[in-house]
Each structure stands twice: as C-alpha cells, then as structure tokens.
Design a protein around this motif. Structure first.
Motif, PDB file in Angstrom:
ATOM      1  N   TYR A  32      43.123  43.787  -0.068  1.00  0.00           N
ATOM      2  CA  TYR A  32      43.820  45.065   0.030  1.00  0.00           C
ATOM      3  C   TYR A  32      43.961  45.772  -1.315  1.00  0.00           C
ATOM      4  O   TYR A  32      44.325  46.948  -1.355  1.00  0.00           O
ATOM      5  N   SER A  33      43.670  45.064  -2.414  1.00  0.00           N
ATOM      6  CA  SER A  33      43.647  45.736  -3.718  1.00  0.00           C
ATOM      7  C   SER A  33      42.284  46.376  -3.981  1.00  0.00           C
ATOM      8  O   SER A  33      42.140  47.179  -4.903  1.00  0.00           O
ATOM      9  N   GLY A  34      41.289  46.028  -3.174  1.00  0.00           N
ATOM     10  CA  GLY A  34      39.949  46.581  -3.351  1.00  0.00           C
ATOM     11  C   GLY A  34      39.005  45.674  -4.122  1.00  0.00           C
ATOM     12  O   GLY A  34      37.825  46.006  -4.315  1.00  0.00           O
ATOM     13  N   MET A  35      39.492  44.501  -4.574  1.00  0.00           N
ATOM     14  CA  MET A  35      38.626  43.589  -5.339  1.00  0.00           C
ATOM     15  C   MET A  35      37.461  43.088  -4.495  1.00  0.00           C
ATOM     16  O   MET A  35      36.323  43.034  -4.965  1.00  0.00           O
ATOM     17  N   LEU A  36      37.755  42.685  -3.252  1.00  0.00           N
ATOM     18  CA  LEU A  36      36.675  42.189  -2.391  1.00  0.00           C
ATOM     19  C   LEU A  36      35.667  43.293  -2.091  1.00  0.00           C
ATOM     20  O   LEU A  36      34.458  43.035  -2.031  1.00  0.00           O
ATOM     21  N   THR A  37      36.163  44.496  -1.907  1.00  0.00           N
ATOM     22  CA  THR A  37      35.266  45.619  -1.637  1.00  0.00           C
ATOM     23  C   THR A  37      34.288  45.804  -2.796  1.00  0.00           C
ATOM     24  O   THR A  37      33.089  46.019  -2.589  1.00  0.00           O
ATOM     25  N   ALA A  38      34.810  45.712  -4.019  1.00  0.00           N
ATOM     26  CA  ALA A  38      33.960  45.856  -5.203  1.00  0.00           C
ATOM     27  C   ALA A  38      32.927  44.731  -5.286  1.00  0.00           C
ATOM     28  O   ALA A  38      31.758  44.960  -5.607  1.00  0.00           O
ATOM     29  N   LEU A  39      33.361  43.522  -4.985  1.00  0.00           N
ATOM     30  CA  LEU A  39      32.461  42.374  -5.031  1.00  0.00           C
ATOM     31  C   LEU A  39      31.385  42.463  -3.952  1.00  0.00           C
ATOM     32  O   LEU A  39      30.191  42.264  -4.209  1.00  0.00           O
ATOM     33  N   ILE A  40      31.828  42.794  -2.734  1.00  0.00           N
ATOM     34  CA  ILE A  40      30.895  42.862  -1.608  1.00  0.00           C
ATOM     35  C   ILE A  40      29.916  44.015  -1.774  1.00  0.00           C
ATOM     36  O   ILE A  40      28.765  43.932  -1.353  1.00  0.00           O
ATOM     37  N   ALA A  41      30.373  45.096  -2.412  1.00  0.00           N
ATOM     38  CA  ALA A  41      29.487  46.243  -2.615  1.00  0.00           C
ATOM     39  C   ALA A  41      28.232  45.838  -3.380  1.00  0.00           C
ATOM     40  O   ALA A  41      27.127  46.313  -3.095  1.00  0.00           O
ATOM     41  N   VAL A  42      28.400  44.932  -4.333  1.00  0.00           N
ATOM     42  CA  VAL A  42      27.249  44.437  -5.098  1.00  0.00           C
ATOM     43  C   VAL A  42      26.345  43.598  -4.211  1.00  0.00           C
ATOM     44  O   VAL A  42      25.117  43.763  -4.209  1.00  0.00           O
ATOM     45  N   ILE A  43      26.970  42.693  -3.432  1.00  0.00           N
ATOM     46  CA  ILE A  43      26.184  41.798  -2.567  1.00  0.00           C
ATOM     47  C   ILE A  43      25.460  42.596  -1.492  1.00  0.00           C
ATOM     48  O   ILE A  43      24.276  42.355  -1.204  1.00  0.00           O
ATOM     49  N   LEU A  44      26.153  43.576  -0.896  1.00  0.00           N
ATOM     50  CA  LEU A  44      25.586  44.317   0.236  1.00  0.00           C
ATOM     51  C   LEU A  44      24.473  45.271  -0.173  1.00  0.00           C
ATOM     52  O   LEU A  44      23.755  45.788   0.681  1.00  0.00           O
ATOM     53  N   LYS A  45      24.311  45.496  -1.475  1.00  0.00           N
ATOM     54  CA  LYS A  45      23.154  46.266  -1.922  1.00  0.00           C
ATOM     55  C   LYS A  45      21.857  45.558  -1.553  1.00  0.00           C
ATOM     56  O   LYS A  45      20.816  46.183  -1.371  1.00  0.00           O
ATOM     57  N   PHE A  46      21.954  44.236  -1.480  1.00  0.00           N
ATOM     58  CA  PHE A  46      20.774  43.438  -1.137  1.00  0.00           C
ATOM     59  C   PHE A  46      20.779  43.016   0.329  1.00  0.00           C
ATOM     60  O   PHE A  46      19.854  42.367   0.791  1.00  0.00           O
ATOM     61  N   ALA A  47      21.855  43.360   1.053  1.00  0.00           N
ATOM     62  CA  ALA A  47      21.980  42.948   2.460  1.00  0.00           C
ATOM     63  C   ALA A  47      21.893  44.177   3.351  1.00  0.00           C
ATOM     64  O   ALA A  47      22.872  44.614   3.956  1.00  0.00           O
ATOM     65  N   LYS A  48      20.702  44.749   3.423  1.00  0.00           N
ATOM     66  CA  LYS A  48      20.506  45.978   4.199  1.00  0.00           C
ATOM     67  C   LYS A  48      20.415  45.702   5.695  1.00  0.00           C
ATOM     68  O   LYS A  48      20.877  46.478   6.516  1.00  0.00           O
ATOM     69  N   SER A  49      19.817  44.571   6.074  1.00  0.00           N
ATOM     70  CA  SER A  49      19.596  44.262   7.490  1.00  0.00           C
ATOM     71  C   SER A  49      20.649  43.282   7.990  1.00  0.00           C
ATOM     72  O   SER A  49      21.404  42.696   7.210  1.00  0.00           O
ATOM     73  N   THR A  50      20.676  43.118   9.314  1.00  0.00           N
ATOM     74  CA  THR A  50      21.589  42.135   9.918  1.00  0.00           C
ATOM     75  C   THR A  50      21.259  40.732   9.428  1.00  0.00           C
ATOM     76  O   THR A  50      22.156  39.940   9.121  1.00  0.00           O
ATOM     77  N   GLY A  51      19.975  40.430   9.346  1.00  0.00           N
ATOM     78  CA  GLY A  51      19.560  39.103   8.889  1.00  0.00           C
ATOM     79  C   GLY A  51      20.018  38.813   7.476  1.00  0.00           C
ATOM     80  O   GLY A  51      20.522  37.721   7.185  1.00  0.00           O
ATOM     81  N   SER A  52      19.874  39.786   6.584  1.00  0.00           N
ATOM     82  CA  SER A  52      20.283  39.570   5.197  1.00  0.00           C
ATOM     83  C   SER A  52      21.812  39.488   5.075  1.00  0.00           C
ATOM     84  O   SER A  52      22.333  38.793   4.197  1.00  0.00           O
ATOM     85  N   LEU A  53      22.541  40.175   5.974  1.00  0.00           N
ATOM     86  CA  LEU A  53      24.003  40.080   5.973  1.00  0.00           C
ATOM     87  C   LEU A  53      24.442  38.673   6.365  1.00  0.00           C
ATOM     88  O   LEU A  53      25.295  38.069   5.703  1.00  0.00           O
ATOM     89  N   ILE A  54      23.860  38.150   7.438  1.00  0.00           N
ATOM     90  CA  ILE A  54      24.200  36.785   7.876  1.00  0.00           C
ATOM     91  C   ILE A  54      23.779  35.772   6.822  1.00  0.00           C
ATOM     92  O   ILE A  54      24.522  34.817   6.520  1.00  0.00           O
ATOM     93  N   ALA A  55      22.611  35.990   6.215  1.00  0.00           N
ATOM     94  CA  ALA A  55      22.168  35.097   5.139  1.00  0.00           C
ATOM     95  C   ALA A  55      23.147  35.145   3.971  1.00  0.00           C
ATOM     96  O   ALA A  55      23.446  34.104   3.352  1.00  0.00           O
ATOM     97  N   SER A  56      23.686  36.337   3.674  1.00  0.00           N
ATOM     98  CA  SER A  56      24.649  36.478   2.584  1.00  0.00           C
ATOM     99  C   SER A  56      25.927  35.692   2.863  1.00  0.00           C
ATOM    100  O   SER A  56      26.490  35.055   1.968  1.00  0.00           O
ATOM    101  N   VAL A  57      26.394  35.745   4.118  1.00  0.00           N
ATOM    102  CA  VAL A  57      27.589  34.976   4.499  1.00  0.00           C
ATOM    103  C   VAL A  57      27.348  33.486   4.287  1.00  0.00           C
ATOM    104  O   VAL A  57      28.170  32.782   3.682  1.00  0.00           O
ATOM    105  N   ILE A  58      26.206  33.000   4.786  1.00  0.00           N
ATOM    106  CA  ILE A  58      25.909  31.567   4.697  1.00  0.00           C
ATOM    107  C   ILE A  58      25.751  31.128   3.242  1.00  0.00           C
ATOM    108  O   ILE A  58      26.288  30.091   2.832  1.00  0.00           O
TER     109      ILE A  58
END
Length: 456
Positions: A313-339
């Motif tokens: 809720y402070s926005g830290m996770l949003t900032a962190l995930i924003a970097v990761i999600l730049k490489f997670a464009k598809s559903t597959g890459s999103l699930i791979a990112s979680v794992i």
C-alpha cells in the motif's frame, strides 16, 4: 529483510518471524521518509492483515480437524490400510503412494517424512537401494499429499491469500500436479524394478501396524468421516462448513468408537492428541494436531502480511513489479515470473511460507489487470514455492529433510522428480494457455467497481 532472514534462518537456525519484523520496521521508516504519516502506515499494516483473515480461519479449523481425526482413529485407520499396500517388487512406487496417502490424510509433508519416511528409509536400505532414491520417493509422495490436502497449511495459505476457494484451488492444481505424479511413478517404476527380487525386513512396518491396532480401534467404518467431507465438497458445500462437519464427526467418533471421554475429545481439539505407545515412530506421527499447533503458522502469517501490507500500500511492490512486468508481457511470462519469484524467495528467505506469502501480494494486482482468475496465481504460488523449497540446503525444508532422512540435498535432488517437474509443467501450461482460467464478465465488472471504490 532478505539479509536478516539469511542470517537468522540459515546461519543462526532461528525462526523467520523477527527478520520479517525487522523488514517491516525498515519499510515503515522508508515509507514515513517519503511523506506518509504513521497513522497511514498503521492502516497499511491492518489492510495487509485483513487479506490473511480467511486463511487464518481455515488454518484454525485445520488444527481442530487434525486433532479430531487423530483422536477418533480416522488417521490411524487410513494409515493402517495404506501400509497393507507395501509390495517388495515395487517398493519405490509404493513408497510414493503410501507417503501420498498419509500426507493427504494429515496435511503435513514433514510429519509424513519423519514417520513413514524414516521407516521407508530403513526398509529401502535393507534392500540395498540408494538412500537418495528412497528419499526422493518419500519426498515426491509427501509433497504430493501435502499439496493436495485440504488440511495442509501451505495449501490453505496459497488459496486464502489469493482469495480463492480452498477446494477450487486444489482442483485447479490437479492439472499440473497429476501429470507430474504420473511421470514420477513411471520413473520410479523403472528405477526400482531391479530391486524387486531382493528380500527385505518388514519388522518396522509390522511393529507400526501392531502398535496402531493396540492403540486405536481400526475399522473401515471410520473412513465414513473423510468420505463425508469429500461428498460435501463434491456437492459444492463451502470449505468452512465442510471442515466443521469433519470436526464434529471426528469428535463423536472419538467418543463412541474409541471410547474416550468428552474431556479427551476437547483436549484433542485444543492442544492436540497425545499418545505414549512405546513405538517412537507411532508416537511421532500421532502426537499432533489441535488449535494450539497452528499458532506458529498463524503468527508467521500475521507478521508476514504486516510486512506485505506496508510494501503493497506504500507503492513499493508496485515499483518492484513494474520492473519485473516489463519482461512479463504474456500470460506465460507472468506465471513464469511468479514461479521464479517463489524459487528466489526460497533461496533468499530460506522459508517456504514466505515464498508463498510475499509473492501472493506482489502479483495479485497483475493477474487482475490481465483479467486472469486468482486461482491461476494460487496454483503458481504452490507450484513454485511449496515444492522447490526442498532443493535449498539452507531452507528450513532442506535442513529438515537432510536431518530427518539422513540424506543430503545433493543426493536426493535428482530423485525428487515431482518437485521439479510441477514448476516446469506449470510454466509450459502458462505459455500454451492450457487450463489458464480467465475472469468472467461479472468478475471483471466487480474488479472495476472495487478499483473505483479504492480510488474514492
């Protein structure tokens, strides 16, 4: 938090609660330095805890049902008939099946490995089978049963923190876990068939069977209790009422079938069942359960969700995930990112609970934005978090297995087939879109209204 976690858990071999509190304190300081008032930060922590409340309710009930089912002899009956499956020709395959049955019944891979697993190691060694092979079979079965059990704390955590119905979560895991189980069974069939002609000592198993017969009334009628819960699930009764029915049936079975007093039944629910049979393995297996046995998991969840609440809720996770999600464009890459995030958390934080709790908050919003059902997230959390913890020598799971089974991570890792096959299958399914469930129009509209309400 990661630094303090590595030092505390891996080096000092202490619990992960204090490192999480240190991480929370640092997060609070950083948040306030960026202009938030403490009252706002306090509300962030409470919001994080609120996300965990459904999981905590289920975890409390799980402690009650374990105490009830052990006291009633339900678990003993399931294990007793499961031990009858031992066949020297297919020992390793039977070990997977047996450990799976026990872990499914009691919801704990650790207790299964510490009891049936230890007995299996002794039998396997007497047959001349490699310790790594036997340990691998024990781990495959134990983690399959734990992962698919409604009594498992990690299963309840993953579903509860993701906001997914417990049994819906378990059903969704079938698609990645069952193929991995089949692969494991086939592999161990061919690995172990050459040991089938050797004789082995069944003394340990016979002693366990005799002790259970002396300590409990063993009858197939007790199987009605778990079957009743399964039947309720099949007709789509919600998890909490279904588990409550299991608790009540177990309580009455303890009174009228085992002949215990009401005080004994209430004690089993509160502090767990206790037995002094004289057989160390049997005592280790059945001295557990009860409300109080869940306090460790509950306290860890509360502390972790306090930490996660500030980050989210402070926005830290949003900032962190924003970097990761730049490489997670598809559903597959999103699930791979979680794992991959779950695996990374297992390596850095040394605790499988944290590998579920932290990524669950990191990626919840990303799945909503892609209009993906939360059960895709809950499944990925377990596929990447629960199962891969066994491959980290300094993780609590790796340490426990090495000390309990007497086999190093390097020795058993190649044979823990289920544990590394499931994440691979999960990632493949993500990329090809197989059994990836999207949100309905109604659910999408609900999410939109919820986001608007939050903004307001």
């Amino acid at each position: 938090m990661i630094t303090s976690m590595l030092l505390t858990v891996a080096v000092l071999e202490k619990e992960p609660h204090i490192p999480l509190m240190i991480g929370t304190a640092v997060a609070i300081i950083i948040t306030m330095l960026h202009g938030y008032a403490f009252s706002e930060v306090e509300e962030m922590m409470y919001k994080g805890i609120r996300h965990a409340l459904p999981a905590i309710v289920i975890i409390i009930l799980v402690g009650l049902v374990i105490g009830s089912w052990i006291g009633s002899g339900v678990v003993a009956t399931m294990i007793y008939y499961g031990l009858q499956l031992i066949d020297p020709r297919y020992f390793l395959v039977v070990v997977i099946v047996l450990c799976g049955i026990v872990a499914l019944a009691i919801g704990s891979s650790w207790s299964t490995m510490a009891t049936v697993g230890v007995a299996s190691m002794g039998i396997g060694l007497s047959m001349g089978i490699s310790p790594g092979m036997v340990a691998g079979a024990v781990i495959c079965g134990s983690y399959f049963g734990d992962k698919m059990s409604p009594l498992s704390d990690t299963t309840n955590l993953a579903s509860g923190l993701s906001g997914v119905n417990l049994f819906e979560h378990i059903q969704h895991m079938f698609f990645t876990t069952i193929p991995a189980l089949v692969i494991s069974l086939v592999a161990f069939f061919f690995i172990g068939i050459r040991f089938g002609d050797k004789n082995f000592d069944t003394k340990n198993i016979d002693e366990i069977l005799t002790t259970m017969q002396d300590s409990f009334v063993i009858t197939p009628w007790l199987l009605i209790v778990p079957l009743a819960v399964i039947a309720l699930v099949v007709v789509k009764v919600p998890a909490i009422p279904a588990i409550c029915v299991g608790i009540i049936l177990g309580f009455f079975a303890q009174l009228f079938i085992q002949g215990d007093s009401i005080v004994d039944g209430l004690t089993a629910l509160q502090t767990g069942y206790t037995i002094e049979s004289g057989n160390e393995l049997v005592d280790e297996l059945f001295n557990r359960g009860g409300l109080e046995s869940m306090f460790y998991t509950i306290s860890l969840t509360l502390v972790a969700m306090t930490f996660g609440g500030v980050l989210e809720y402070s926005g830290m996770l949003t900032a962190l995930i924003a970097v990761i999600l730049k490489f997670a464009k598809s559903t597959g890459s999103l699930i791979a990112s979680v794992i991959v995030s779950c695996i990374g958390t297992n390596f850095t934080c040394s605790e499988q609970y944290i590998s579920i709790i932290v990524p669950s908050r990191m990626y919840a919003g990303a799945f909503k934005k892609k209009n993906l059902h939360a059960k895709n997230l809950s499944r990925a959390l377990e596929d990447g978090g629960t199962l891969t913890s066994v491959f980290v020598p300094w993780n609590t799971c790796g340490v426990f297995i090495a000390s309990t089974l007497g086999v190093s991570v390097i020795e058993y890792a190649p044979y823990a087939i289920l544990n590394y096959t499931v994440p691979v299958i999960s990632i493949i399914f993500g990329y090809i879109g197989f059994k990836i469930i999207g949100l309905s129009k109604e659910e999408i509209e609900q999410n939109r209204k919820g986001e608007e309400a939050n903004l307001t």
